[in-house]
Design a protein around this motif. Sequence first.
Motif, mmCIF file in Angstrom:
data_model
loop_
_atom_site.group_PDB
_atom_site.id
_atom_site.type_symbol
_atom_site.label_atom_id
_atom_site.label_comp_id
_atom_site.label_asym_id
_atom_site.label_seq_id
_atom_site.Cartn_x
_atom_site.Cartn_y
_atom_site.Cartn_z
ATOM 1 N N ASP A 129 31.857 -67.543 51.693
ATOM 2 C CA ASP A 129 33.234 -68.049 50.955
ATOM 3 C C ASP A 129 33.425 -67.849 49.500
ATOM 4 N N ALA A 130 32.319 -67.853 48.689
ATOM 5 C CA ALA A 130 32.243 -67.434 47.257
ATOM 6 C C ALA A 130 32.690 -65.775 47.235
ATOM 7 N N PHE A 131 32.040 -64.980 48.101
ATOM 8 C CA PHE A 131 32.387 -63.392 48.230
ATOM 9 C C PHE A 131 33.837 -63.257 48.631
ATOM 10 N N ALA A 132 34.304 -64.196 49.420
ATOM 11 C CA ALA A 132 35.643 -63.951 50.010
ATOM 12 C C ALA A 132 36.631 -63.932 48.957
ATOM 13 N N THR A 133 36.365 -65.195 48.028
ATOM 14 C CA THR A 133 37.367 -65.347 47.348
ATOM 15 C C THR A 133 37.343 -64.165 46.213
ATOM 16 N N ILE A 134 36.239 -63.585 45.740
ATOM 17 C CA ILE A 134 36.431 -62.490 45.018
ATOM 18 C C ILE A 134 37.080 -61.318 45.385
ATOM 19 N N ALA A 135 36.610 -61.167 47.031
ATOM 20 C CA ALA A 135 37.364 -59.990 47.624
ATOM 21 C C ALA A 135 38.620 -60.230 47.709
ATOM 22 N N ASP A 136 39.252 -61.280 47.780
ATOM 23 C CA ASP A 136 40.867 -61.465 47.980
ATOM 24 C C ASP A 136 41.428 -60.960 46.665
ATOM 25 N N VAL A 137 40.735 -61.061 45.528
ATOM 26 C CA VAL A 137 41.302 -60.411 44.454
ATOM 27 C C VAL A 137 41.565 -59.075 43.994
ATOM 28 N N VAL A 138 40.363 -58.525 44.770
ATOM 29 C CA VAL A 138 40.729 -56.943 44.766
ATOM 30 C C VAL A 138 41.608 -56.390 46.028
ATOM 31 N N GLY A 139 41.999 -57.271 46.747
ATOM 32 C CA GLY A 139 43.245 -56.722 47.705
ATOM 33 C C GLY A 139 42.570 -55.922 48.987
ATOM 34 N N ASP A 140 43.300 -55.837 49.978
ATOM 35 C CA ASP A 140 42.925 -55.050 50.771
ATOM 36 C C ASP A 140 42.833 -53.426 50.739
#
Length: 184
Positions: A129-140
């Motif tokens: 979950d923590a990683f997913a939030t950071i990944a959301d910031v960099v976009g697809d």
Amino acid sequence: MARQDRKIRERAEREARIIECAADIAEREGWAAVTTRRLADEIEYSPPVLYGHFPSGRAGIVDAVAVRGFAQMAQMLAAEPDAGLDRRRGVIERYLEFAATNPATYTAMFSMPILAEFATTTTPPELLDAFATIADVVGDGPSRDARAEVLWSALHGLATLARDGRLPSDTRDARVDALVSMLG
């Protein structure tokens, strides 16, 4: 059945109390002060009760504090940014705030040996979950996970260097601006 439910609930509450107490001691006095004997004294249970919850002793307790820290971090990172901040800046600011206000927990999460594995099929959901939030910031897009890992690494570096007094505090905002700019 009600008795069994009560016992399960009491066990979970006792375990949460142990984790909370360990984190509190570590935040106040450092990890060296966190021992099973000290925890047993603080929560008024015998050491065997602690080992009943955490058979690996202190290592299991540190692991539990770290996993709880990832859950807290994920929740904090997922919050809506303050007015006037874009999502990227909000995540960066909250990450750095979490690290600064929870130094012992942050140390357990990233600097101490823990049982939780990163980036495997057994990775706890709190870490994901923590990683997913950071990944959301960099976009697809291509290399999304790699870009998220680089952002996480940059955030960790900033947090650790600031905590250890290796970066001047008066240029913190310029570093955040630079990181936001690098994200595009």
